[in-house]
Design a protein around this motif. Structure first.
Motif, PDB file in Angstrom:
ATOM      1  N   VAL A  11     -15.320  41.403  34.518  1.00 15.92           N
ATOM      2  CA  VAL A  11     -15.100  42.324  33.399  1.00 15.92           C
ATOM      3  C   VAL A  11     -14.928  41.543  32.100  1.00 15.92           C
ATOM      4  O   VAL A  11     -15.537  41.853  31.071  1.00 15.92           O
ATOM      5  CB  VAL A  11     -13.867  43.221  33.652  1.00 15.92           C
ATOM      6  CG1 VAL A  11     -13.506  44.002  32.389  1.00 15.92           C
ATOM      7  CG2 VAL A  11     -14.142  44.170  34.800  1.00 15.92           C
ATOM      8  N   GLY A  13     -15.975  38.588  31.424  1.00 18.29           N
ATOM      9  CA  GLY A  13     -17.251  37.976  31.046  1.00 18.29           C
ATOM     10  C   GLY A  13     -18.163  38.968  30.351  1.00 18.29           C
ATOM     11  O   GLY A  13     -18.745  38.670  29.308  1.00 18.29           O
ATOM     12  N   ALA A  14     -18.260  40.158  30.937  1.00 12.18           N
ATOM     13  CA  ALA A  14     -19.131  41.187  30.372  1.00 12.18           C
ATOM     14  C   ALA A  14     -18.637  41.596  28.989  1.00 12.18           C
ATOM     15  O   ALA A  14     -19.414  41.694  28.036  1.00 12.18           O
ATOM     16  CB  ALA A  14     -19.189  42.401  31.300  1.00 12.18           C
ATOM     17  N   ALA A  15     -17.322  41.819  28.882  1.00 16.95           N
ATOM     18  CA  ALA A  15     -16.754  42.228  27.597  1.00 16.95           C
ATOM     19  C   ALA A  15     -16.926  41.111  26.572  1.00 16.95           C
ATOM     20  O   ALA A  15     -17.207  41.374  25.398  1.00 16.95           O
ATOM     21  CB  ALA A  15     -15.277  42.583  27.753  1.00 16.95           C
ATOM     22  N   CYS A  17     -19.355  38.799  26.473  1.00 18.59           N
ATOM     23  CA  CYS A  17     -20.762  38.815  26.039  1.00 18.59           C
ATOM     24  C   CYS A  17     -20.953  39.849  24.937  1.00 18.59           C
ATOM     25  O   CYS A  17     -21.547  39.569  23.888  1.00 18.59           O
ATOM     26  CB  CYS A  17     -21.689  39.204  27.206  1.00 18.59           C
ATOM     27  SG  CYS A  17     -22.040  37.880  28.353  1.00 18.59           S
ATOM     28  N   ALA A  18     -20.423  41.056  25.200  1.00 18.74           N
ATOM     29  CA  ALA A  18     -20.614  42.167  24.267  1.00 18.74           C
ATOM     30  C   ALA A  18     -19.926  41.873  22.940  1.00 18.74           C
ATOM     31  O   ALA A  18     -20.498  42.099  21.868  1.00 18.74           O
ATOM     32  CB  ALA A  18     -20.082  43.462  24.867  1.00 18.74           C
ATOM     33  N   ALA A  22     -21.709  41.572  19.400  1.00 19.88           N
ATOM     34  CA  ALA A  22     -21.353  42.525  18.349  1.00 19.88           C
ATOM     35  C   ALA A  22     -20.910  41.806  17.084  1.00 19.88           C
ATOM     36  O   ALA A  22     -21.257  42.195  15.969  1.00 19.88           O
ATOM     37  CB  ALA A  22     -20.252  43.460  18.842  1.00 19.88           C
ATOM     38  N   LEU A  25     -23.921  40.321  15.365  1.00 17.78           N
ATOM     39  CA  LEU A  25     -24.731  41.417  14.834  1.00 17.78           C
ATOM     40  C   LEU A  25     -24.084  42.021  13.595  1.00 17.78           C
ATOM     41  O   LEU A  25     -24.749  42.271  12.587  1.00 17.78           O
ATOM     42  CB  LEU A  25     -24.912  42.473  15.921  1.00 17.78           C
ATOM     43  CG  LEU A  25     -25.667  43.731  15.525  1.00 17.78           C
ATOM     44  CD1 LEU A  25     -27.061  43.371  15.075  1.00 17.78           C
ATOM     45  CD2 LEU A  25     -25.723  44.696  16.703  1.00 17.78           C
ATOM     46  N   GLY A  26     -22.758  42.227  13.682  1.00 19.86           N
ATOM     47  CA  GLY A  26     -22.040  42.810  12.549  1.00 19.86           C
ATOM     48  C   GLY A  26     -22.157  41.938  11.312  1.00 19.86           C
ATOM     49  O   GLY A  26     -22.410  42.422  10.209  1.00 19.86           O
TER      50      GLY A  26
END
Lengths: 241, 266
Positions: A11, A13-15, A17-18, A22, A25-26
């Protein structure tokens, strides 16, 4: 215990990455949110910060434009990719009376409330270089004045004395912000190698006098009489004898 | 026919591109716009519900045409399988399938293992960003619309993003983009959570454990519950993109398309 740790790591790791994605990107979006000065939005475009939340980047306005004025910004141009722009010096807006680009917009990023193309405010023309403008040299170029779709309204020629010759007039092209639609025909037509008149985003082109400021003669006109004594009497101060 | 679904799928993907390109290339304007929003035959509006949702979160009151178009598209994908979008419409699928296909003869092994949940988190992050910055932020870099718009309107540097996705899938991790990172796919997976059209391992009893389906499936984790679980032969996971590749490769004809209430077994 091991399973739970593995799950939590997954979890995290996934969070992670996001969050990383983000963040990057922001920052990138922030950096390219401002429109370069040469890029203009189609008629009826909402204010830039609202536009970027409304435009779907579909290109239907581009397809609706009969003069191929509009195009979609491409990735790497330093602005929001996929949003519609035009460059006045290349192809200006022809100001179609039925405004097909606004009609084609599915999201309302181009405001359907714009019914009269003369009320469009795509930008504001500015004489950016008086030193090279031919009319400022006392010559009769007048091309920007002549090509203006709102002839004699958005750009007027103001007569001044030509101090160089002492006997001629200069006709100074003067843009009026309450009439100029920002179509860009003047910039396109400017005969110089680099245009002396350019259409800029309104926010960059327009000054603001400040709400507290009062112009005496306008106040007088409004009130019907002078707000203070017409001629002020100042005490005469001389050096002591 | 061998590879029936693969051929149908490629026909759909390329056919869609051809429809969008017929206007600019040949002057035949059947469809105008791009995958983000389009008009078909001057009447039917279609919009990407994910892009429209971001616009709404950014605080823009979308006009009726975009809402209607997003509603039609959302209803279609909610029924036909959310990630049907991924394997039947999305142009990036051609790129990532090519990378996955190349990995096999090149003998490339997985180097990095990415969490599959990353895409759902990224989806959440894009929605939060849209609301926080008041802009449709994902569209700045979305490879799906960048590639489609690039082909229809002019590529710019979009090729670099597409190349990055290709190299990521080829060299870094298998199925990295569509299978792990793409928030568009995550959105459509959620949208199609109750989709009617599903794949069923109806003849699971014939399975001879050759693992061909696992090898070819972009989301192999969805197969096990249907093929080896007891409850239902249906692949109900939203991650399944209804690509039908398992149906194509299975020599025992274990799989078939059916609806989500068809629990029959052979």
């Amino acid at each position: 215990m091991g399973e739970r740790r593995q799950f939590l790591q997954g979890v995290a790791g996934a969070a992670g990455c996001a969050a990383l994605g983000a963040l990057g990107l922001g920052l990138y979006a922030r950096q390219t949110s401002a429109l370069p000065a040469h890029a203009l939005r189609p008629p009826g475009a909402r204010a830039e910060e609202d536009f970027l939340g409304a435009c779907l980047r579909c290109g239907l306005c581009v397809r609706a434009c009969p003069f191929r004025t509009l195009r979609l910004a491409e990735l790497g141009e330093g602005m929001a990719s996929g949003t519609p722009v035009f460059e006045a010096r290349k192809i200006p807006c022809e100001m179609c009376p039925d405004i097909p680009c606004v009609k084609a917009c599915p999201s309302g990023a181009l405001d359907k409330g714009l019914k009269d193309i003369d009320r469009a405010r795509m930008g504001l023309a500015v004489i950016v270089d008086q030193e090279s403008c031919l009319n400022y040299q006392g010559l009769r170029c007048d091309v920007c004045y002549r090509v203006c779709p709102l002839l004699g309204k958005a750009i007027t020629l103001e007569a001044r004395r030509n101090e160089r010759t002492g006997r001629h007039a200069m006709f100074i092209p003067t843009v009026h912000s309450d009439k100029c639609t920002g179509c860009g025909k003047c910039e396109r037509a400017c005969v110089l190698e680099e245009a002396a008149i350019k259409v800029l985003p309104v926010a960059q082109a327009k000054g603001s006098i400040g709400a507290h400021y009062r112009l005496g003669w306008k106040e007088k006109e409004q009130a019907g009489k002078a707000l203070g004594p017409e001629v002020l009497e100042f005490p005469v101060r001389r050096p002591e004898p | 026919m061998k590879n029936k679904w693969l051929i149908l799928r490629r026909t759909s993907q390329l056919g869609l591109l051809a429809l969008f390109l017929a206007g600019p290339l040949a002057g035949v304007w059947l469809v105008k716009g791009s995958l983000a929003s389009s008009v078909t035959l001057e009447v039917l509006p279609l919009s990407d519900p994910y892009v429209v949702l971001q616009g709404l979160l950014a605080g823009h009151a979308m006009a009726a045409s975009a809402l209607l178009g997003a509603g039609i598209a959302a209803a279609f994908y909610a029924l036909a399988g959310g990630r049907l979008y991924c394997s039947w419409s999305c142009p990036v699928n051609l790129v990532t399938d090519a990378a996955a296909w190349l990995r096999r003869p090149l003998g490339l092994r997985a180097e990095v293992s990415l969490p599959r949940a990353a895409r759902t988190w990224l989806l959440g992050a894009t929605l939060v960003l849209a609301a926080a910055l008041g802009a449709i932020v994902w569209e700045w870099v979305n490879p799906v619309t960048l590639l489609h718009r690039g082909l229809v309107f002019g590529l710019g540097l979009a090729w670099a993003v597409v190349l990055a996705v290709f190299l990521l899938d080829l060299l870094v991790a298998p199925r990295a983009w569509c299978g792990h990172l793409c928030p568009v796919g995550a959105f459509y997976a959620l949208l199609g959570a109750g989709a009617l059209l599903r794949v069923s391992a109806r003849a699971a009893s014939r399975c001879d454990d050759c693992l061909d389906c696992y090898r070819v499936c972009p989301e192999p984790q969805v197969i096990t519950p249907a093929l080896k679980g007891g409850a239902s032969p249906l692949i109900l996971a939203g991650a399944c993109s209804n690509c039908g590749r398992c149906i194509d490769v299975c020599r025992q004809d274990v799989f078939r398309f059916t609806h989500r209430f068809d629990r029959r077994r052979d």
